[in-house]
Design a protein around this motif. Structure first.
Motif, PDB file in Angstrom:
ATOM      1  N   GLU A  53      36.104  -3.672  41.160  1.00 18.77           N
ATOM      2  CA  GLU A  53      37.782  -3.806  40.593  1.00 18.77           C
ATOM      3  C   GLU A  53      38.596  -4.432  41.709  1.00 18.77           C
ATOM      4  OE1 GLU A  53      36.425  -0.554  40.641  1.00 18.77           O
ATOM      5  OE2 GLU A  53      37.801   0.575  41.948  1.00 18.77           O
ATOM      6  N   SER A  54      38.165  -3.809  43.173  1.00 23.12           N
ATOM      7  CA  SER A  54      39.072  -4.176  43.984  1.00 23.12           C
ATOM      8  C   SER A  54      37.849  -4.129  45.332  1.00 23.12           C
ATOM      9  CB  SER A  54      39.613  -3.399  43.845  1.00 23.12           C
ATOM     10  OG  SER A  54      38.553  -1.781  44.311  1.00 23.12           O
ATOM     11  N   TRP A  56      38.076  -3.194  48.283  1.00 22.57           N
ATOM     12  CA  TRP A  56      37.193  -1.480  48.562  1.00 22.57           C
ATOM     13  C   TRP A  56      36.683  -1.301  48.090  1.00 22.57           C
ATOM     14  CZ3 TRP A  56      35.854   3.282  47.390  1.00 22.57           C
ATOM     15  CH2 TRP A  56      36.148   4.148  47.786  1.00 22.57           C
ATOM     16  N   ARG A  57      36.426  -1.771  46.669  1.00 22.27           N
ATOM     17  CA  ARG A  57      35.105  -1.954  45.750  1.00 22.27           C
ATOM     18  C   ARG A  57      33.628  -2.222  46.887  1.00 22.27           C
ATOM     19  NH1 ARG A  57      34.860   3.074  44.413  1.00 22.27           N
ATOM     20  NH2 ARG A  57      36.752   3.580  43.723  1.00 22.27           N
ATOM     21  N   ASP A 130      33.626   9.477  47.556  1.00 23.98           N
ATOM     22  CA  ASP A 130      34.845   8.596  46.857  1.00 23.98           C
ATOM     23  C   ASP A 130      36.319   9.558  45.356  1.00 23.98           C
ATOM     24  OD1 ASP A 130      36.763   6.646  46.385  1.00 23.98           O
ATOM     25  OD2 ASP A 130      35.538   5.667  45.256  1.00 23.98           O
ATOM     26  N   ARG A 131      35.616   9.746  44.641  1.00 23.61           N
ATOM     27  CA  ARG A 131      36.948  10.162  43.772  1.00 23.61           C
ATOM     28  C   ARG A 131      36.085  12.035  43.676  1.00 23.61           C
ATOM     29  NH1 ARG A 131      37.990   5.530  39.828  1.00 23.61           N
ATOM     30  NH2 ARG A 131      38.914   4.410  41.389  1.00 23.61           N
ATOM     31  N   PHE A 149      43.720  12.263  48.645  1.00 23.56           N
ATOM     32  CA  PHE A 149      44.692  10.685  47.887  1.00 23.56           C
ATOM     33  C   PHE A 149      45.609  11.298  47.789  1.00 23.56           C
ATOM     34  CE2 PHE A 149      40.375   9.760  45.344  1.00 23.56           C
ATOM     35  CZ  PHE A 149      39.982   8.534  46.135  1.00 23.56           C
ATOM     36  N   PRO A 184      42.203   8.623  42.228  1.00 22.13           N
ATOM     37  CA  PRO A 184      43.162   8.433  43.046  1.00 22.13           C
ATOM     38  C   PRO A 184      44.619   7.838  42.199  1.00 22.13           C
ATOM     39  CG  PRO A 184      41.176   7.331  42.385  1.00 22.13           C
ATOM     40  CD  PRO A 184      41.268   8.118  42.072  1.00 22.13           C
ATOM     41  N   ARG A 188      47.583  10.201  44.481  1.00 22.25           N
ATOM     42  CA  ARG A 188      48.455   8.690  44.758  1.00 22.25           C
ATOM     43  C   ARG A 188      49.889   9.144  44.589  1.00 22.25           C
ATOM     44  NH1 ARG A 188      44.060   4.726  46.230  1.00 22.25           N
ATOM     45  NH2 ARG A 188      43.249   5.397  47.570  1.00 22.25           N
ATOM     46  N   PHE A 212      44.396  -1.082  39.498  1.00 18.75           N
ATOM     47  CA  PHE A 212      43.600  -0.919  40.224  1.00 18.75           C
ATOM     48  C   PHE A 212      43.068  -2.793  40.624  1.00 18.75           C
ATOM     49  CE2 PHE A 212      42.389   2.775  41.435  1.00 18.75           C
ATOM     50  CZ  PHE A 212      43.209   3.808  42.282  1.00 18.75           C
ATOM     51  N   HIS A 237      49.510   1.532  44.505  1.00 23.27           N
ATOM     52  CA  HIS A 237      48.234   2.859  44.825  1.00 23.27           C
ATOM     53  C   HIS A 237      47.196   2.331  45.303  1.00 23.27           C
ATOM     54  CE1 HIS A 237      49.326   5.944  41.740  1.00 23.27           C
ATOM     55  NE2 HIS A 237      50.427   5.399  42.136  1.00 23.27           N
ATOM     56  N   ASN A 238      47.480   0.124  45.320  1.00 26.32           N
ATOM     57  CA  ASN A 238      46.278  -0.015  46.037  1.00 26.32           C
ATOM     58  C   ASN A 238      46.464  -1.792  46.804  1.00 26.32           C
ATOM     59  OD1 ASN A 238      45.283  -1.741  43.909  1.00 26.32           O
ATOM     60  ND2 ASN A 238      42.981  -1.657  44.233  1.00 26.32           N
ATOM     61  N   ASP A 266      45.101   1.518  51.211  1.00 22.99           N
ATOM     62  CA  ASP A 266      43.648   0.886  51.076  1.00 22.99           C
ATOM     63  C   ASP A 266      43.264   0.191  52.402  1.00 22.99           C
ATOM     64  OD1 ASP A 266      42.196   1.417  48.822  1.00 22.99           O
ATOM     65  OD2 ASP A 266      42.372   0.034  48.050  1.00 22.99           O
ATOM     66  N   CYS A 286      42.612   3.803  53.186  1.00 20.37           N
ATOM     67  CA  CYS A 286      41.509   4.960  52.947  1.00 20.37           C
ATOM     68  C   CYS A 286      39.698   3.150  53.095  1.00 20.37           C
ATOM     69  CB  CYS A 286      41.762   4.526  51.037  1.00 20.37           C
ATOM     70  SG  CYS A 286      40.552   5.415  50.396  1.00 20.37           S
TER      71      CYS A 286
HETATM   72  O1  AHR Z   1      38.809   5.150  44.482  1.00 24.12           O
HETATM   73  C1  AHR Z   1      39.272   5.040  45.937  1.00 24.12           C
HETATM   74  C2  AHR Z   1      40.060   3.510  45.261  1.00 24.12           C
HETATM   75  O2  AHR Z   1      39.565   2.794  43.704  1.00 24.12           O
HETATM   76  C3  AHR Z   1      40.610   2.919  45.683  1.00 24.12           C
HETATM   77  O3  AHR Z   1      41.678   2.657  46.844  1.00 24.12           O
HETATM   78  C4  AHR Z   1      40.973   1.569  45.356  1.00 24.12           C
HETATM   79  O4  AHR Z   1      41.368  -0.198  45.824  1.00 24.12           O
HETATM   80  C5  AHR Z   1      39.790   1.340  44.348  1.00 24.12           C
HETATM   81  O5  AHR Z   1      39.747   0.900  42.753  1.00 24.12           O
END
Ligand code: AHR
Length: 332
Positions: A53-54, A56-57, A130-131, A149, A184, A188, A212, A237-238, A266, A286
């Motif tokens: 999705e991002s 970061w990912r 990560d989560r 977070f 997150p 957050r 995200f 949040h990102n 991020d 992050c």
């Molecule tokens: O879990 C981390 C988050 O997931 C990141 O901050 C975000 O960009 C990602 O999609």
């Protein structure tokens, strides 16, 4: 990288592929490797990723794949495409394949107990990366490697409190939340709310998920710009959602970073560039480069060694000057 079944790919040192059965199922065997499982072969790690999705990912996935390769760990990689049911299916498939260790980054926090109990019953250690999950039974996983977070959200809120010190009227904030139900997004939001709680003039006037992603961040910001009379600050949040929102703000004839201040989380390259260009005002880091630490943990739990229950990622924050300084060396 080779597909082994739907959505699952494998990394290893050396491979032989053999087509089996009428359904054309592909069976893959890793040969040798630096990380010996004790049984003569390389350690097999089943990893279920959230999606793509991002920025970061993408950096996180690359870090995990590259680190597995250099550690000689056979990686069975599965992309859940943002769906919890896909992660549960992938984890069950890893159990069936008798991988040595399972790691995953949970799409959402709740609803993991059943599948985690299945992994435990099969004697396969699980690492959260990560989560986190909200399971009350902490014996269902060995450790959790990742960021705090709540602290990240708190840092964003503390920046805003300082930034608003001289404001005489209300400071209207719109918030772009991460994926609903994810750690997150939950944390957050909480950290930020806690940090601004004592400053009455800071008001969150609208808050909605932007999932995200850049596209959703842009779409929701467009809606905020139409529905809200006065927006002073965007808390995203990102970075990806902030970058999408910047497009919406510019299209509305406003200057991001000046007319609407932006704080995000991020510190990926594109976010840092926008910060250096003055379109974002502050970013809380992050760190996605969790691969090397994860592979160390995989080797330890595979060897039956004790590991700490929680391993927190070290992170910093960036203002515009620090972003300009850091950009040339930024890896992601
Ligand atoms: O879990 C981390 C988050 O997931 C990141 O901050 C975000 O960009 C990602 O999609």
């Amino acid at each position: 990288m080779i597909n082994v079944d739907r959505g699952v790919t494998v990394f290893g040192k050396k491979w032989a592929a053999l087509a089996v059965g009428v359904l054309g199922v592909t069976l893959l065997t890793g040969c040798g490797g630096a990380a010996d499982s004790g049984g003569g072969g390389a350690i097999t790690l089943g990893f279920s990723q959230v999606g793509a999705e991002s920025g970061w990912r993408t950096a996180n996935t690359k870090s995990i794949q590259e680190s597995a390769k250099s550690a000689g760990i056979e990686l069975k990689f599965s992309d859940a495409q943002q769906k919890q049911e896909n992660q549960i299916t992938a984890i069950r498939s890893f159990i069936q394949q008798k991988v040595k260790v399972i790691a995953f980054s949970p799409v959402v926090q709740s609803g993991w107990d059943t599948v985690l109990k299945e992994a435990k019953a099969a004697n396969i250690p699980v690492i959260l990366t990560d989560r986190s999950v909200d399971s009350a039974d902490k014996t269902l996983y060995k450790t959790f490697l990742g960021s705090d977070f709540v602290v990240e959200g708190k840092k964003a809120g503390e920046w805003l409190v300082k930034e608003s010190a001289s404001a005489t009227g209300d400071v209207n904030v719109v918030e772009l939340q991460g994926s609903t139900g994810s750690a997150p997004a939950n944390d957050r939001k909480k950290g930020f709310a806690d940090a601004i709680a004592g400053t009455a003039k800071i008001k969150v006037v609208a808050s909605q998920t932007g999932e995200f992603t850049r596209a959703k961040g842009k779409e929701v910001m467009e809606a905020f710009l139409k529905s809200q009379g006065k927006i002073d600050v965007l808390y995203a949040h990102n970075d990806d959602m902030a970058l999408g929102a910047i497009e919406a703000i510019e299209a509305a004839g406003k200057k991001p970073g000046t007319d609407i201040k932006i704080v995000s989380v991020d510190a990926v390259r594109d976010g840092m560039q926008a910060l250096a260009d003055g379109k974002i005002n502050y970013i809380v880091e992050c760190n996605p480069l969790l691969g090397p630490q994860l592979m160390d943990l995989v080797k330890k739990v595979a060897a039956g060694e004790e590991v700490p229950a929680r391993i927190e990622t070290q992170e910093t924050e960036f203002d515009q000057a620090k972003a300009k300084e850091a950009l040339p060396q930024r890896q992601y």
